[in-house]
Design an enzyme around this catalytic site. Structure first.
Site, PDB file in Angstrom:
ATOM      1  N   GLU A   1      31.923  32.973  43.899  1.00 28.39           N
ATOM      2  CA  GLU A   1      31.298  34.272  44.161  1.00 28.39           C
ATOM      3  C   GLU A   1      31.783  34.808  45.500  1.00 28.39           C
ATOM      4  O   GLU A   1      31.712  34.106  46.515  1.00 28.39           O
ATOM      5  CB  GLU A   1      29.774  34.130  44.169  1.00 28.39           C
ATOM      6  CG  GLU A   1      29.046  35.446  44.396  1.00 28.39           C
ATOM      7  CD  GLU A   1      27.541  35.277  44.397  1.00 28.39           C
ATOM      8  OE1 GLU A   1      26.892  35.759  43.452  1.00 28.39           O
ATOM      9  OE2 GLU A   1      27.010  34.641  45.336  1.00 28.39           O
TER      10      GLU A   1
ATOM     11  N   TYR B   1      31.457  43.546  44.741  1.00 28.01           N
ATOM     12  CA  TYR B   1      31.025  42.211  44.342  1.00 28.01           C
ATOM     13  C   TYR B   1      32.010  41.680  43.305  1.00 28.01           C
ATOM     14  O   TYR B   1      32.432  42.401  42.398  1.00 28.01           O
ATOM     15  CB  TYR B   1      29.613  42.265  43.734  1.00 28.01           C
ATOM     16  CG  TYR B   1      29.142  40.944  43.151  1.00 28.01           C
ATOM     17  CD1 TYR B   1      28.374  40.068  43.902  1.00 28.01           C
ATOM     18  CD2 TYR B   1      29.467  40.581  41.839  1.00 28.01           C
ATOM     19  CE1 TYR B   1      27.943  38.854  43.377  1.00 28.01           C
ATOM     20  CE2 TYR B   1      29.049  39.369  41.309  1.00 28.01           C
ATOM     21  CZ  TYR B   1      28.284  38.512  42.078  1.00 28.01           C
ATOM     22  OH  TYR B   1      27.868  37.314  41.566  1.00 28.01           O
TER      23      TYR B   1
END
Length: 398
Positions: free
Chosen positions: A206, A118
């Site tokens: 993101e 991530y």
């Protein structure tokens, strides 16, 4: 402003972030054409909506409850998946129970996945800096990871004067367990993402998951970008990426009139000038036992026409059972607000109780306009009095 996954990937790609080839499709025929141009043998069909958790969401009309991201192995399977998605509401953790209609899908080839990580960039307002956040738990809801496994998240804050450096990427890379060969590629990725974040005036970038392939390359398998709407005037090219079908139509209409409107779940429509006063108004409404139906700031220089538009937008919400207008006239004159309220109330025949509190510039003139209008407008002496009166009026009707 939010954009779709495929748009975010195109933007990141232009700054040097690696993404998979893919094609947008709005029909099964376009999906079939996309599959013919992709290598296969796995084709991933992804619902495109402005909400996360698509992979764990479900379609109400699908008895098997299949998710909004599906892996297929032929043109026929890909087309069938798209037909099940297009035109139907996808329900995820972020959409609410009503879901969001899927109007387009994105088709990609499969990927050789070794690890899922991530990576995100966002503004930490406490530090007044951009923060790069990484986690070993790629593909998961980062909010859940932060709550239950905070030790699996690492952050570095970037000095705006110095910018991002190899030190930042090395710190994150070592923490993620990357080998020496992967470190250099990861540093390039971090620099590219940071450059995109600054250049596009983003509020968040993101990448989840950020995939490490079998050959050690990094690929943004999914991407989300949100822009700072206050900076959009610097990026007219980004306006073409806006998908108004994904936004609340009242918020879209409000933006056309220069109004700041956010729909909420309550029954008291609010029209206020100034964000701070609007927040205080919503707080005191709750204090008196009712809930605000919206945040609406008409601004400091609103015209009669803008006030009329604001009034109509509030009343377009079927859940509104009463309206509270709270104006402190500084630059905004109370008589302008009063004229707009009277004009709008006459045009829509005012189906709900209306309480108005005015204070400031031309306040007496504004009050005279309201009192002489002949409309059932309830005057309030102060904010507490206004909240008490609108709560009493609505609760009495209930």
């Amino acid at each position: 402003m939010n954009i779709h996954e495929h748009q975010a990937k195109e933007l990141l790609k232009s700054y040097g972030v690696s993404v998979l080839d893919g094609y947008v499709a709005r029909s099964a025929e376009e999906v079939r054409s996309a599959v013919e141009r992709l290598p296969g043998p796995v084709y991933v069909v992804k619902s495109q909506i402005h909400a996360g958790s698509r992979g764990t969401g479900y379609f109400k009309n699908d008895p098997q409850g299949k998710a909004g991201i599906r892996f297929t192995h032929s043109s026929q399977e890909a087309c069938a998946a798209a037909e099940a998605m297009l035109g139907n509401p996808l329900v995820t953790k972020q959409t609410g129970p009503a879901g969001q209609i899927v109007r387009r899908v994105y088709v990609e080839a499969g990927c050789d996945i070794s690890r899922e990580l991530y990576l995100s960039l966002l503004v930490d307002r406490r530090l007044s800096r951009v923060v790069i956040m990484a986690s070993t738990e790629g593909g998961s809801d980062i909010e859940e990871v932060a709550e239950k496994q905070p030790e699996k998240i690492q952050c570095v804050a970037i000095d705006p004067a110095a910018g991002v450096s190899n030190f930042h990427s090395r710190k994150l890379g070592f923490w993620l367990g990357l080998d020496a060969g992967q470190q250099k590629r990861f540093a390039q990725l971090v620099r590219a993402a940071y450059k995109a974040f600054l250049a596009l005036d983003c509020s968040i970038v993101e990448i989840n998951p950020l995939v490490v392939t079998g050959s050690g390359d990094f690929v943004a398998l999914d991407a989300k970008i949100s822009f700072d709407e206050s900076a959009l005037y610097r990026h007219p090219e980004l306006e073409t990426l806006r998908d108004e079908a994904e936004e609340d139509p009242r918020e879209v209409e409000a933006a056309k009139h220069g109004l700041h409107y956010v729909a909420l779940d309550g029954s008291i429509g609010c029209m206020v000038n100034g964000a701070g006063l609007a927040m205080a108004t919503m707080d005191i409404i709750k204090l008196y036992g009712v809930e605000p139906a919206n945040f609406l700031d008409v601004g400091g220089g609103a015209t009669k026409e803008r006030v009329t538009a604001a009034f109509k937008i509030i009343l377009s919400d079927p859940h509104v059972e009463g309206i509270l207008v709270n104006i402190f006239g500084g630059i905004m004159r109370c008589d302008v607000i009063a004229e707009g309220v009277v004009a709008a109330a006459r045009e829509v025949s005012l189906p709900v109780p209306l309480v108005v509190r005015l204070e400031g510039t031309n306040v007496q003139l504004g009050k005279d306009i309201l009192s002489k209008s002949g409309l059932p407008i309830i005057a309030a002496k102060n904010l507490a009095d206004a909240a008490l009166k609108i709560a009493a009026a609505v609760l009495k009707m209930a």
